[in-house]
Write a protein that holds these residues in place. Sequence first.
Motif, PDB file in Angstrom:
ATOM      1  N   MET A  86      40.773  36.318  42.432  1.00  0.00           N
ATOM      2  CA  MET A  86      41.277  37.162  41.353  1.00  0.00           C
ATOM      3  C   MET A  86      41.210  38.643  41.728  1.00  0.00           C
ATOM      4  N   GLU A  87      40.097  39.062  42.347  1.00  0.00           N
ATOM      5  CA  GLU A  87      39.958  40.464  42.760  1.00  0.00           C
ATOM      6  C   GLU A  87      40.960  40.818  43.852  1.00  0.00           C
ATOM      7  N   VAL A  88      41.160  39.892  44.772  1.00  0.00           N
ATOM      8  CA  VAL A  88      42.097  40.147  45.875  1.00  0.00           C
ATOM      9  C   VAL A  88      43.526  40.267  45.345  1.00  0.00           C
ATOM     10  N   GLN A 122      35.319  42.244  49.434  1.00  0.00           N
ATOM     11  CA  GLN A 122      35.701  40.891  49.013  1.00  0.00           C
ATOM     12  C   GLN A 122      35.697  39.924  50.198  1.00  0.00           C
ATOM     13  N   ALA A 123      36.080  40.442  51.371  1.00  0.00           N
ATOM     14  CA  ALA A 123      36.072  39.596  52.578  1.00  0.00           C
ATOM     15  C   ALA A 123      34.642  39.185  52.930  1.00  0.00           C
ATOM     16  N   ALA A 167      30.681  27.002  44.689  1.00  0.00           N
ATOM     17  CA  ALA A 167      31.474  27.685  45.716  1.00  0.00           C
ATOM     18  C   ALA A 167      32.910  27.892  45.259  1.00  0.00           C
ATOM     19  N   SER A 168      33.470  26.896  44.578  1.00  0.00           N
ATOM     20  CA  SER A 168      34.846  27.008  44.086  1.00  0.00           C
ATOM     21  C   SER A 168      34.990  28.141  43.075  1.00  0.00           C
ATOM     22  N   ARG A 169      33.985  28.264  42.187  1.00  0.00           N
ATOM     23  CA  ARG A 169      34.032  29.361  41.210  1.00  0.00           C
ATOM     24  C   ARG A 169      33.934  30.715  41.911  1.00  0.00           C
ATOM     25  N   ALA A 170      33.077  30.798  42.929  1.00  0.00           N
ATOM     26  CA  ALA A 170      32.925  32.058  43.671  1.00  0.00           C
ATOM     27  C   ALA A 170      34.217  32.425  44.384  1.00  0.00           C
ATOM     28  N   ILE A 171      34.879  31.426  44.975  1.00  0.00           N
ATOM     29  CA  ILE A 171      36.159  31.678  45.667  1.00  0.00           C
ATOM     30  C   ILE A 171      37.227  32.107  44.672  1.00  0.00           C
ATOM     31  N   SER A 172      37.210  31.510  43.478  1.00  0.00           N
ATOM     32  CA  SER A 172      38.183  31.892  42.444  1.00  0.00           C
ATOM     33  C   SER A 172      37.976  33.348  42.013  1.00  0.00           C
ATOM     34  N   ASP A 173      36.718  33.759  41.880  1.00  0.00           N
ATOM     35  CA  ASP A 173      36.424  35.147  41.515  1.00  0.00           C
ATOM     36  C   ASP A 173      36.946  36.109  42.569  1.00  0.00           C
TER      37      ASP A 173
END
Length: 229
Positions: free
Chosen positions: A156-158, A193-194, A147-153
């Motif tokens: 970055m896009e945001v 992204q949201a 989940a942390s990696r997904a949130i980081s991705d």
Amino acid sequence: MSLKMMRRRSNIDGGMRESSTTETTSVKEENVEWEMRPGGMLVQKRSNKSGSLVPNLRVRVSFGATRYEIFVNSQATFGELKKLLTAETGLQASEQRLIFRGKERENGEYLDMSGVKDRSKVKLIDDPSSRERRLIEMRRNTKIQIASRAISDVSMEVDKLAEQVSAIEKSISNGIKVAEVQITTLIEMLMRQAIKLDSICTEGDALSRKNLQVLTFIQIIRINHFNVF
């Protein structure tokens, strides 16, 4: 003749003394007395005859196919030995069971009073219930890491989209008209992204990061309220 009888009697007496000593040792080991330490820990009651010199022991601990050599004070308890084993095995003291001479030892029993000598062998077994708890904890940590990696991705896009939002806001504040397609495209990209962020199931620190990212979205989406056309 007399000499033979004396030898025989000596052997008989010696055998009786040896048997008596073994029985006494066994009774002493079974009849363990306990006392309460000031901190509230229940420990084996120590004899007042112990000398001032306290040697260290090298205890050989087997844990499955793994072997450990632990240097410990001879007057330490099995509970204190468990704390030393925590650094070696990663098992918490509450997750450990120590077997010596075929018997599981209590945390408050002293090594020397239980018969542990230098290079004595002690068997370590992990508690089955603790093994299950560790497995659950490992799965939980794995989910949090994913989940942390997904949130980081997403973050970055945001951040990239936020730069475009800032550029549009600057243009609007300078009286420059911004094309409708540019605004709608940017909003759609933000909304994607949201949706990704909303689909991430997590807890702990990762959940806090997710909530912070949601606040960032709320702040960025305010561009939609500008009169840009």
